[in-house]
Design an enzyme around this catalytic site. Structure first.
Site, PDB file in Angstrom:
ATOM      1  N   TRP A  20       0.865  -1.185   0.000  1.00 24.32           N
ATOM      2  CA  TRP A  20       0.000   0.000   0.000  1.00 24.32           C
ATOM      3  C   TRP A  20       0.895   1.227   0.000  1.00 24.32           C
ATOM      4  CZ3 TRP A  20      -0.428   3.987   3.731  1.00 24.32           C
ATOM      5  CH2 TRP A  20      -1.339   5.000   3.345  1.00 24.32           C
ATOM      6  N   ASP A  48     -12.208   6.851   6.088  1.00 29.32           N
ATOM      7  CA  ASP A  48     -11.395   5.657   6.363  1.00 29.32           C
ATOM      8  C   ASP A  48     -10.814   5.752   7.774  1.00 29.32           C
ATOM      9  OD1 ASP A  48      -9.867   3.350   5.989  1.00 29.32           O
ATOM     10  OD2 ASP A  48      -8.182   4.474   5.170  1.00 29.32           O
ATOM     11  N   HIS A 108     -11.730   1.672   2.262  1.00 29.70           N
ATOM     12  CA  HIS A 108     -11.118   2.354   1.122  1.00 29.70           C
ATOM     13  C   HIS A 108     -12.060   2.611  -0.036  1.00 29.70           C
ATOM     14  CE1 HIS A 108      -6.658   1.508   2.255  1.00 29.70           C
ATOM     15  NE2 HIS A 108      -7.358   2.039   3.234  1.00 29.70           N
ATOM     16  N   LYS A 165      -7.205   2.390  -2.864  1.00 29.47           N
ATOM     17  CA  LYS A 165      -7.839   3.310  -1.909  1.00 29.47           C
ATOM     18  C   LYS A 165      -8.541   4.427  -2.666  1.00 29.47           C
ATOM     19  CE  LYS A 165      -6.663   5.820   2.324  1.00 29.47           C
ATOM     20  NZ  LYS A 165      -5.807   5.774   3.505  1.00 29.47           N
ATOM     21  N   GLU A 188      -2.948  -2.902  -2.680  1.00 28.82           N
ATOM     22  CA  GLU A 188      -4.112  -2.357  -1.956  1.00 28.82           C
ATOM     23  C   GLU A 188      -4.541  -1.010  -2.522  1.00 28.82           C
ATOM     24  OE1 GLU A 188      -3.428  -1.922   2.249  1.00 28.82           O
ATOM     25  OE2 GLU A 188      -5.471  -1.212   2.642  1.00 28.82           O
ATOM     26  N   ASP A 246      -7.472  -4.512   9.696  1.00 31.45           N
ATOM     27  CA  ASP A 246      -6.778  -3.228   9.616  1.00 31.45           C
ATOM     28  C   ASP A 246      -7.594  -2.166  10.338  1.00 31.45           C
ATOM     29  OD1 ASP A 246      -5.172  -1.124   9.064  1.00 31.45           O
ATOM     30  OD2 ASP A 246      -5.480  -1.104   6.900  1.00 31.45           O
ATOM     31  N   HIS A 252      -8.617  -6.393   4.066  1.00 34.33           N
ATOM     32  CA  HIS A 252      -8.320  -5.612   5.254  1.00 34.33           C
ATOM     33  C   HIS A 252      -9.683  -5.307   5.864  1.00 34.33           C
ATOM     34  CE1 HIS A 252      -3.959  -3.970   4.788  1.00 34.33           C
ATOM     35  NE2 HIS A 252      -4.018  -5.275   4.934  1.00 34.33           N
ATOM     36  N   ASP A 284      -9.606  -3.191   1.198  1.00 36.05           N
ATOM     37  CA  ASP A 284      -9.735  -2.665   2.554  1.00 36.05           C
ATOM     38  C   ASP A 284     -11.141  -2.080   2.672  1.00 36.05           C
ATOM     39  OD1 ASP A 284      -9.760  -0.587   4.649  1.00 36.05           O
ATOM     40  OD2 ASP A 284      -7.617  -0.973   4.845  1.00 36.05           O
ATOM     41  N   ASP A 300     -10.752   3.632  10.301  1.00 34.87           N
ATOM     42  CA  ASP A 300     -10.134   2.455  10.910  1.00 34.87           C
ATOM     43  C   ASP A 300     -10.585   2.191  12.340  1.00 34.87           C
ATOM     44  OD1 ASP A 300      -8.241   1.235   8.890  1.00 34.87           O
ATOM     45  OD2 ASP A 300      -7.585   3.316   8.819  1.00 34.87           O
TER      46      ASP A 300
HETATM   47  C1  RNT Z   1      -3.943   2.688   4.735  1.00 30.70           C
HETATM   48  C2  RNT Z   1      -4.043   1.241   4.426  1.00 30.70           C
HETATM   49  C3  RNT Z   1      -2.940   0.373   4.933  1.00 30.70           C
HETATM   50  C4  RNT Z   1      -2.479   0.739   6.337  1.00 30.70           C
HETATM   51  C5  RNT Z   1      -1.478  -0.236   6.907  1.00 30.70           C
HETATM   52  C6  RNT Z   1      -0.856   0.260   8.144  1.00 30.70           C
HETATM   53  O1  RNT Z   1      -5.062   3.396   4.398  1.00 30.70           O
HETATM   54  O2  RNT Z   1      -5.268   0.746   4.869  1.00 30.70           O
HETATM   55  O3  RNT Z   1      -3.292  -0.953   4.841  1.00 30.70           O
HETATM   56  O4  RNT Z   1      -3.550   0.864   7.209  1.00 30.70           O
HETATM   57  O5  RNT Z   1      -0.576  -0.576   5.935  1.00 30.70           O
HETATM   58 ZN    ZN Z   2      -5.540  -1.381   4.743  1.00 31.84          ZN
END
Ligand code: RNT
Ligand code: ZN
Length: 412
Positions: free
Chosen positions: A179, A288, A256, A222, A220, A320, A280, A253, A290
């Protein structure tokens, strides 16, 4: 309700709870190391991750050293039923040396390998393209400066090498997830240039061949990040195409995409073109953000898609999220257990019956079924799963989590 009573309740629906428990026990979740220290890593004592990702909160107990992080991980795994994996980021290296990102080697991770072998845990890996002066502009592999791109290409190559060596040492596949934060705060005029540079850099990074049995590269995508609102170079379309052309895994993810998108729906759509998928699993709140995953409909839908579409073997489940306002170990434990609970619910569903109703266009029956199923005693099956592996549930779990948090709260 006892397990035997619950078992009978599911048997009435033609569901074998023993089969579901047996399958659940084989599903590893790749637990992300970065929940333990707010995505700081061990290169420097302070600092923020940058790249538009940020843990918020200042709860006491953050792991400050690899030893503290490993102690926290051991505790977390001790409350999670089953054997799982650890997803390590490159900047969590454990060494007295101070190699720059383009200098890291396998030996900088040996303590992690040794610990993982002792614990019976397998590692996954990630290059770290953030929290570094050469990433301060939120440009790495797509940077206009060839020197900066080369620096990050070298980092990426080394990480693939390290991951492949980990795989060889562990005797199996290590997922190496790529990523990059690259993007633009305001409207760029040369999107094509940025995307071509990212593609060329990825090609260079992925050029060295490694044994597929030991290394699975993933990319990955986004939609946007803080500070890169106008364009993310590695968008979904970019990486979907890249993964198809280059036969890498695609990482989805859950934070994302646009908040109204159903990420679970994407699984089958991409599975037609991409062999391997990395998830993720995360919880975006308005962006995003998390957040720690809940046992909510988005997680249930994801688990159901994996199970119903027979994608368990092709989907690696990673988590994640990072929350620094609550006990970090509790976040791990509850997050992983929520993913497992969602998988268990999916494994306990009367798939044949649901499918038959749908195929017959009997949407009324499908609707009644999905709603009635919600009242089945999943909790008793979960409690049994935990009891068989000597993992606590209910008040016992709360006591264990709180006692550990109390013990680590004194960390400075
Ligand atoms: C960031 C991505 C990525 C990170 C990690 C720490 O938006 O989701 O995966 O969260 O690599
Ligand atoms: Zn991620």
């Amino acid at each position: 309700m006892t397990y035997e009573q619950a078992r009978a309740a599911f048997a009435d629906w033609g569901i074998d709870t023993e089969a579901a428990l047996a399958t659940l026990a084989t599903i590893p979740i790749s637990m992300h190391c970065w929940q333990g220290d707010d995505v700081r890593g061990f290169e420097q004592a302070t600092g923020t991750s940058g790249g538009g990702i940020q843990a918020t909160g200042n709860h006491p107990g953050r792991a400050r050293t690899p030893d503290e992080l490993r102690a926290d991980l051991e505790f977390a795994y001790s409350l999670i039923p089953g054997k799982h994996r650890l997803n390590l980021h490159a900047f969590y290296l454990d060494t007295d040396e101070s190699p720059d990102r383009d200098e890291i080697e396998f030996r900088h991770f040996t303590p992690w390998l040794e610990w993982a072998a002792e614990q019976g845990i397998k590692l996954d890996f990630n290059p770290t393209f953030f929290a570094h002066a050469k990433a301060d502009d939120n440009l790495t592999l797509s940077h206009p400066d060839q020197g900066i791109r080369d620096f990050w290409i070298e980092h990426g190559r080394r990480c693939r090498e390290i991951a492949a060596q980990m795989g060889a040492a562990q005797g199996g596949e290590v997922v190496n997830n790529i990523w990059v934060p690259d993007g633009s705060k305001d409207n760029p005029v040369d999107r094509m240039g940025a995307r071509r540079r990212l593609e060329t850099s990825l090609d260079a990074m992925l050029a060295p061949k490694h044994d597929r049995a030991h290394l699975l590269d993933a990319v990955e995508c986004k939609l946007f990040g803080i500070g890169v609102e106008a364009m993310t170079v590695g968008s979904h379309e970019f990486y979907l195409g890249y993964a198809i052309r280059n036969q890498t895994a695609l990482c989805l993810d859950m934070g994302h995409f646009h908040p109204t998108e159903n990420v679970a729906d994407k699984l089958t759509a991409v599975a037609l073109s991409v062999q391997d998928i990395l998830l993720h699993v995360s919880r975006p709140m308005r962006w995003d953000s998390d957040h720690v995953i809940l046992l909510d409909d988005s997680i249930r839908a994801m688990a159901q898609e994996i199970v119903f579409s027979d994608l368990l073997a092709r989907t690696r489940i990673g988590l994640d999220f990072f929350d620094a306002t609550i006990s970090r170990t509790a976040a791990w434990v509850i997050g992983v257990r929520n993913m497992q609970k969602a998988l268990l619910e999916a494994l306990l569903a009367p798939q044949d019956r649901l499918r038959a109703a749908e195929t017959a266009l009997d949407f009324t029956t499908r609707f009644i079924l999905t709603e009635e199923l919600k009242s089945l005693p999943y909790g008793a099956i979960w409690t049994e799963f935990c009891a068989r592996t000597e993992r606590p549930t209910g008040p016992g779990l709360i006591d264990a989590l709180n006692a550990y948090q109390k013990a680590v709260a004194a960390r400075g």
